[in-house]
Motif scaffolding. Structure first.
Motif, PDB file in Angstrom:
ATOM      1  N   MET A 237     -30.494  20.159 -18.673  1.00 32.91           N
ATOM      2  CA  MET A 237     -30.848  19.301 -17.532  1.00 32.91           C
ATOM      3  C   MET A 237     -29.692  19.098 -16.562  1.00 32.91           C
ATOM      4  O   MET A 237     -29.868  19.195 -15.352  1.00 32.91           O
ATOM      5  CB  MET A 237     -31.339  17.947 -18.042  1.00 32.91           C
ATOM      6  N   PHE A 238     -28.510  18.797 -17.097  1.00 35.14           N
ATOM      7  CA  PHE A 238     -27.353  18.581 -16.228  1.00 35.14           C
ATOM      8  C   PHE A 238     -26.301  19.682 -16.415  1.00 35.14           C
ATOM      9  O   PHE A 238     -25.114  19.458 -16.231  1.00 35.14           O
ATOM     10  CB  PHE A 238     -26.740  17.195 -16.479  1.00 35.14           C
TER      11      PHE A 238
ATOM     12  N   GLN B   7     -25.146  20.944 -18.985  1.00 37.48           N
ATOM     13  CA  GLN B   7     -24.163  20.669 -20.025  1.00 37.48           C
ATOM     14  C   GLN B   7     -24.802  20.703 -21.420  1.00 37.48           C
ATOM     15  O   GLN B   7     -25.997  20.472 -21.587  1.00 37.48           O
ATOM     16  CB  GLN B   7     -23.561  19.264 -19.825  1.00 37.48           C
TER      17      GLN B   7
ATOM     18  N   LYS C 259     -36.327  19.516 -24.943  1.00 37.82           N
ATOM     19  CA  LYS C 259     -34.936  19.995 -24.905  1.00 37.82           C
ATOM     20  C   LYS C 259     -34.096  18.803 -24.449  1.00 37.82           C
ATOM     21  O   LYS C 259     -33.974  18.527 -23.261  1.00 37.82           O
ATOM     22  CB  LYS C 259     -34.784  21.163 -23.940  1.00 37.82           C
ATOM     23  N   LEU C 260     -33.520  18.085 -25.413  1.00 31.46           N
ATOM     24  CA  LEU C 260     -32.803  16.857 -25.102  1.00 31.46           C
ATOM     25  C   LEU C 260     -31.337  17.134 -24.809  1.00 31.46           C
ATOM     26  O   LEU C 260     -30.688  17.918 -25.503  1.00 31.46           O
ATOM     27  CB  LEU C 260     -32.898  15.877 -26.276  1.00 31.46           C
ATOM     28  N   VAL C 261     -30.823  16.456 -23.786  1.00 30.10           N
ATOM     29  CA  VAL C 261     -29.398  16.495 -23.479  1.00 30.10           C
ATOM     30  C   VAL C 261     -28.886  15.058 -23.422  1.00 30.10           C
ATOM     31  O   VAL C 261     -29.662  14.108 -23.513  1.00 30.10           O
ATOM     32  CB  VAL C 261     -29.106  17.206 -22.149  1.00 30.10           C
ATOM     33  N   GLN C 262     -27.568  14.914 -23.207  1.00 32.42           N
ATOM     34  CA  GLN C 262     -26.885  13.607 -23.195  1.00 32.42           C
ATOM     35  C   GLN C 262     -26.809  13.074 -24.619  1.00 32.42           C
ATOM     36  O   GLN C 262     -27.802  12.655 -25.215  1.00 32.42           O
ATOM     37  CB  GLN C 262     -27.554  12.581 -22.277  1.00 32.42           C
TER      38      GLN C 262
ATOM     39  N   ALA D 158     -28.554   9.805 -25.648  1.00 32.09           N
ATOM     40  CA  ALA D 158     -30.018   9.884 -25.641  1.00 32.09           C
ATOM     41  C   ALA D 158     -30.495  10.573 -26.916  1.00 32.09           C
ATOM     42  O   ALA D 158     -31.464  10.142 -27.550  1.00 32.09           O
ATOM     43  CB  ALA D 158     -30.496  10.629 -24.403  1.00 32.09           C
TER      44      ALA D 158
ATOM     45  N   ARG E 146     -38.932   6.785 -23.600  1.00 30.75           N
ATOM     46  CA  ARG E 146     -37.624   6.162 -23.690  1.00 30.75           C
ATOM     47  C   ARG E 146     -36.510   7.198 -23.723  1.00 30.75           C
ATOM     48  O   ARG E 146     -35.459   7.006 -23.108  1.00 30.75           O
ATOM     49  CB  ARG E 146     -37.531   5.258 -24.920  1.00 30.75           C
ATOM     50  N   VAL E 147     -36.724   8.302 -24.426  1.00 33.50           N
ATOM     51  CA  VAL E 147     -35.649   9.291 -24.487  1.00 33.50           C
ATOM     52  C   VAL E 147     -35.422   9.920 -23.113  1.00 33.50           C
ATOM     53  O   VAL E 147     -34.283  10.234 -22.743  1.00 33.50           O
ATOM     54  CB  VAL E 147     -35.898  10.354 -25.593  1.00 33.50           C
TER      55      VAL E 147
ATOM     56  N   ASP F 196     -33.429   7.434 -21.217  1.00 32.08           N
ATOM     57  CA  ASP F 196     -32.050   7.499 -21.719  1.00 32.08           C
ATOM     58  C   ASP F 196     -31.308   8.704 -21.148  1.00 32.08           C
ATOM     59  O   ASP F 196     -30.156   8.602 -20.741  1.00 32.08           O
ATOM     60  CB  ASP F 196     -32.033   7.595 -23.262  1.00 32.08           C
ATOM     61  N   MET F 197     -31.969   9.854 -21.112  1.00 25.67           N
ATOM     62  CA  MET F 197     -31.315  11.067 -20.590  1.00 25.67           C
ATOM     63  C   MET F 197     -30.960  10.891 -19.127  1.00 25.67           C
ATOM     64  O   MET F 197     -29.847  11.203 -18.700  1.00 25.67           O
ATOM     65  CB  MET F 197     -32.256  12.276 -20.710  1.00 25.67           C
TER      66      MET F 197
ATOM     67  N   ASP G 277     -28.291   8.054 -18.619  1.00 32.36           N
ATOM     68  CA  ASP G 277     -26.984   8.434 -19.150  1.00 32.36           C
ATOM     69  C   ASP G 277     -26.302   9.435 -18.228  1.00 32.36           C
ATOM     70  O   ASP G 277     -25.107   9.344 -17.979  1.00 32.36           O
ATOM     71  CB  ASP G 277     -27.136   9.021 -20.555  1.00 32.36           C
ATOM     72  N   GLY G 278     -27.086  10.384 -17.693  1.00 36.97           N
ATOM     73  CA  GLY G 278     -26.541  11.344 -16.732  1.00 36.97           C
ATOM     74  C   GLY G 278     -26.038  10.626 -15.493  1.00 36.97           C
ATOM     75  O   GLY G 278     -24.933  10.873 -15.015  1.00 36.97           O
TER      76      GLY G 278
ATOM     77  N   ASP H 106     -22.837   8.729 -15.994  1.00 40.17           N
ATOM     78  CA  ASP H 106     -21.669   9.617 -15.956  1.00 40.17           C
ATOM     79  C   ASP H 106     -21.159   9.722 -14.520  1.00 40.17           C
ATOM     80  O   ASP H 106     -19.960   9.615 -14.253  1.00 40.17           O
ATOM     81  CB  ASP H 106     -22.031  11.029 -16.450  1.00 40.17           C
TER      82      ASP H 106
ATOM     83  N   ARG I  48     -25.263  18.833  -9.091  1.00 39.45           N
ATOM     84  CA  ARG I  48     -25.662  18.673 -10.486  1.00 39.45           C
ATOM     85  C   ARG I  48     -26.732  17.619 -10.686  1.00 39.45           C
ATOM     86  O   ARG I  48     -27.642  17.788 -11.487  1.00 39.45           O
ATOM     87  CB  ARG I  48     -24.435  18.341 -11.338  1.00 39.45           C
ATOM     88  N   TYR I  49     -26.631  16.490 -10.013  1.00 40.31           N
ATOM     89  CA  TYR I  49     -27.518  15.368 -10.347  1.00 40.31           C
ATOM     90  C   TYR I  49     -28.738  15.262  -9.443  1.00 40.31           C
ATOM     91  O   TYR I  49     -29.875  15.228  -9.923  1.00 40.31           O
ATOM     92  CB  TYR I  49     -26.722  14.057 -10.367  1.00 40.31           C
TER      93      TYR I  49
ATOM     94  N   VAL J 256     -31.743  17.625  -9.900  1.00 40.79           N
ATOM     95  CA  VAL J 256     -32.532  17.361 -11.107  1.00 40.79           C
ATOM     96  C   VAL J 256     -33.628  16.345 -10.807  1.00 40.79           C
ATOM     97  O   VAL J 256     -34.795  16.535 -11.164  1.00 40.79           O
ATOM     98  CB  VAL J 256     -31.624  16.839 -12.234  1.00 40.79           C
TER      99      VAL J 256
END
Lengths: 221, 222
Positions: free
Chosen positions: A51-52, A54, A64-67, A70, B89-90, B93-94, B97-98, B101, B131-132, B135
């Protein structure tokens, strides 16, 4: 039947190690696909898997989980390592974040230029002995229970135990004045799933020495 | 009746600003105590309020919570801004959290030596655009909904709006290639609680200036 989770990362600790520890502690088998070259990373990026852009990235339950956080929070919820209610989760989060802050310094340590290593090691020793370990020792003392939160195993105990192992590698006597942390470390290490993970041949990754760092830099340019 | 949440921090954005945004978005009134001196900070530490000797500190529901993300997650859950199930929720969170950062880079940029700050700001804008932002533009495009997750207002929307506004302060036309983010920005800004928070006189803090940096350096001694 659910597929085994797949972890995408370098063949080293980095930010994926706490995820390996948590899955292992939960008794969950997982596969690993190691990035060995820059091309491997670029391929994952081009596939749209990151996603980012990374890693870590974990394939689990069709996602497909990132961070890192999370991913850890998802695993903890799924495998009941996140307390019984919102308030316990807040405490678990607070403790986990403290561990993550110290771990952030430790995980960068192997990759520092030689001239910067001494300073970082001093910082690690100082922060573990003066800021983080006293806080956790105090938590354990305050309730006298076997686990940090709610008298039950949670991600906080796993993250802290991992941190204790990693800190001791750099500072062998660090737990000398923290008897309750020593006891927690022993207790968690004796849980069957953790005990198995601590044995040679498991998916736990070794300390990143200079040789490892040199080889990693060579492959990734 | 529950007491209002209370926040302890410097009188500026730093790591507390996301917490102010989330409380405000949830329509929750909160008190603030500003740390201006080393003595005040030492007292908080001595009183045992700061688990790791650090702020942000938020007193809420009988707890003295520290660690920004722990506080944000608690608030999101409490005020129903955390999705309807684990899968939502995940994703929240993703996304958060991104974004956090990116926002941490902005918060730390204020403490760069004056000569390096401009370069650092440019790097942040570049990262946001490369990058952000793409997305989130894609996420909005793919589902065509008004909010990032589950067709419902969540913490992720608040966090993204906050980040957009902060990056725009560094480079105003940063959203020029992101039409859906532009629309998102307008839409979320018009939510009544957020609209109120965006008005002068609210508890929203201004960008860090040299005075703020000075206070933080003095209190934290670095």
């Amino acid at each position: 039947m659910a597929r085994t989770p797949i972890l995408h990362y370098f063949d080293g600790r980095g930010r994926m190690e706490s995820i390996r520890w948590l899955l292992a502690a939960a008794g969950v088998e997982f596969e690993e696909k190691f990035l060995k070259t820059r091309e491997d990373l670029e391929k994952l990026r081009k596939d749209g898997s990151l996603m980012f852009q990374q890693v870590p990235m974990v394939e689990i339950d069709g996602m497909k989980l990132v961070q890192t956080r999370a991913i850890l929070n998802y695993i903890a919820t799924k495998y009941n390592l996140y307390g019984k209610d919102v308030k316990e989760r807040a405490l678990i989060d607070m403790y986990s974040e403290g561990v993550a802050d110290l771990n952030e310094i430790i995980l960068h340590y192997p990759f520092l230029p030689p001239g910067d290593k001494d300073g970082s090691l001093t910082q690690i020793k100082e922060k573990s002995r003066n800021r983080y370990f006293p806080a956790f020792e105090k938590v354990l003392k305050s309730h006298g229970q076997d686990y940090l939160v709610g008298n039950r195993l949670s991600k906080a105990d796993i993250h802290l135990t991992e941190l204790l192992y990693h800190t001791e590698e750099l500072d062998p006597s660090v737990l000398a004045n923290f008897p309750l942390l020593k006891a927690l470390k022993t207790r968690i290490s004796n849980l069957p799933t953790v005990k198995k993970f601590l044995q040679p041949g498991s998916q736990r990754k070794p300390f990143e020495d200079e040789k490892f760092v040199e080889e990693l830099k060579k492959s990734f340019g | 009746m529950a007491a209002k949440p209370k926040l302890w921090y410097f009188c500026g954005r730093g790591r507390m600003e996301s917490i102010r945004w989330l409380l405000a978005a949830a329509g929750v009134e909160f008190e603030e105590e500003f740390i201006e001196t080393r003595e005040h900070y030492e007292k908080l530490k001595k009183d045992g309020c700061l688990l790791f000797g650090q702020v942000p500190l938020v007193e809420i529901d009988g707890m003295m919570l520290t660690q920004t993300r722990a506080i944000l997650s608690y608030l999101a859950a409490k005020y129903n801004l955390y999705g309807k199930d684990l899968k939502e929720r995940v994703r929240i969170d993703m996304y958060t959290d991104g974004i956090l950062d990116l926002m941490l880079m902005i918060a730390l940029a204020a403490f760069q030596p004056p000569g390096e700050k401009e370069e650092k700001d440019a790097a942040i804008v570049k990262k946001a655009q490369a990058r952000y932002f793409p997305v989130f533009e894609k996420i909005l495009k793919d589902h065509g909904e008004d909010f990032l997750v589950g067709n419902k207002f969540s913490w992720a929307d608040v966090q993204l709006l906050e980040a957009i506004l902060m990056v725009e302060e560094l480079d105003a036309p940063v959203l020029s290639d992101f039409p859906l983010l532009k629309a998102f920005k307008t839409r979320i800004s018009n939510i009544p609680t957020i609209k109120k928070f965006l008005q002068p006189g609210s508890q929203r803090k201004p960008p860090p200036d040299s005075r703020y940096v000075e206070v933080v350096r003095t209190v934290l001694q670095f």
